[in-house]
Scaffold this motif. Structure first.
Motif, short mmCIF file in Angstrom:
data_model
loop_
_atom_site.label_atom_id
_atom_site.label_comp_id
_atom_site.label_asym_id
_atom_site.label_seq_id
_atom_site.Cartn_x
_atom_site.Cartn_y
_atom_site.Cartn_z
N CYS A 172 -4.97 5.02 4.74
CA CYS A 172 -4.07 3.80 4.98
C CYS A 172 -2.53 4.32 4.93
O CYS A 172 -1.43 3.39 5.16
CB CYS A 172 -4.20 2.57 3.82
SG CYS A 172 -3.93 3.20 2.31
N GLY A 173 -2.42 5.52 4.48
CA GLY A 173 -0.98 5.96 4.51
C GLY A 173 -0.24 5.08 3.26
O GLY A 173 -0.76 4.73 2.20
N PRO A 174 1.01 4.70 3.61
CA PRO A 174 1.72 3.91 2.88
C PRO A 174 1.18 2.39 2.56
O PRO A 174 1.68 1.48 1.99
CB PRO A 174 3.16 3.77 3.48
CG PRO A 174 3.17 3.90 4.77
CD PRO A 174 1.67 4.89 5.16
N GLY A 175 0.22 2.15 3.49
CA GLY A 175 -0.39 0.79 3.19
C GLY A 175 0.11 -0.42 4.03
O GLY A 175 -0.15 -1.45 3.61
N LEU A 176 0.74 -0.05 5.30
CA LEU A 176 1.34 -1.01 6.04
C LEU A 176 0.61 -2.17 6.49
O LEU A 176 0.69 -3.20 6.55
CB LEU A 176 2.19 -0.41 7.10
CG LEU A 176 3.22 0.54 6.62
CD1 LEU A 176 4.21 0.91 8.11
CD2 LEU A 176 4.09 -0.19 5.67
N LEU A 177 -0.84 -1.56 6.98
CA LEU A 177 -1.77 -2.31 7.64
C LEU A 177 -2.30 -3.35 6.54
O LEU A 177 -2.64 -4.52 6.81
CB LEU A 177 -2.77 -1.72 8.37
CG LEU A 177 -3.96 -2.43 9.01
CD1 LEU A 177 -3.37 -3.40 9.96
CD2 LEU A 177 -4.87 -1.67 9.77
N VAL A 178 -2.46 -2.73 5.51
CA VAL A 178 -3.04 -3.47 4.08
C VAL A 178 -1.97 -4.68 4.01
O VAL A 178 -2.46 -5.92 3.90
CB VAL A 178 -3.32 -2.63 3.00
CG1 VAL A 178 -3.53 -3.46 1.57
CG2 VAL A 178 -4.22 -1.63 3.02
#
Length: 234
Positions: free
Chosen positions: A101-107
């Motif tokens: 998720c990387g930095p969680g932007l989609l989350v």
């Protein structure tokens, strides 16, 4: 660490020594722009592989995507992405894991869009590196721009299947190796993205791998979800 000289997508049916399509590709991340890596195409399944092994920790320590924010452009693209998910019956009641998720932007975007059960996992981001997120199952597992980063795509995909509820869905976003021309490395720099992209699968190789893992293709989008109606977001 050893060199990749046998295709681990089609179980070693294709070998570097038999390829007729290979190029030395420069890294497109500024910190390592002077480093060059050999990319070769499997003569059997058409997938692309980075020949040299790497120290992943060194390259991911300052990975550019970690600095992205949930701005107007990201929201616009994720709205496009969510529209695709609803087409396969994903809704606010669905449990979702964003793997890689990387930095969680989609989350964050999904939670703001009304999804109640959303988790993220990314081994290279401390905030999302807790493997507890992998101790349960989900209705949807998202893996956007992840499979090309892993050392063994086949084993990795099989592990994702174990995270699915019955009738669960895996959404895989990845470049199609069959559409990448190694002789035009500058044009395809973002897709090649050396040395981060370890194995770039052709679409037919991905489908074959998925079917062996017990999956069935239900939808395909040939265009990136960032390709929206807005001229500045495509």
């Amino acid at each position: 660490m050893v060199e990749c000289t046998e295709c681990n997508v089609c179980n070693g049916n294709g070998k570097y020594e038999n390829t007729q399509d290979s190029r030395d590709i420069a890294c497109n991340v500024r910190a390592f722009q002077h480093e060059v890596f050999t990319v070769w195409r499997c003569p059997s399944c058409g997938s692309l592989h980075c020949k040299q092994p790497i120290d992943a920790g060194r390259y991911y320590r300052s990975y550019p995507v970690k600095s992205h924010t949930l701005d107007f452009w990201a929201r616009t693209a994720y709205t496009n992405y969510l529209r695709r998910l609803t087409q396969v019956k994903i809704n606010q009641a669905s449990s979702v894991l964003d793997y890689g998720c990387g930095p969680g932007l989609l989350v964050e975007f999904l939670k703001q869009s009304g999804f109640q059960d959303v988790a993220g996992f990314d081994a290279h981001v401390p905030k999302f590196s807790n493997k507890a997120a992998l101790d349960r199952t989900y209705d949807l597992v998202i893996t956007q721009d992840v499979i090309e980063h892993v050392d063994n795509p086949r084993e990795w995909l099989e592990s994702l299947v174990q995270l699915l509820n019955p009738e669960g869905i895996i959404c895989i976003g990845t470049p199609n190796a069959a559409e990448i021309d190694l002789s035009q490395a500058d044009t395809f720099a973002l897709s090649l993205h050396q040395p981060y992209h370890r194995h770039l699968l052709s679409y037919r190789a991905l489908i074959a791998m998925a079917e062996k893992a017990g999956l069935k293709a239900i939808a395909q989008h040939d265009r990136f979800y960032y390709d929206t109606l807005y001229p500045t977001v495509n």
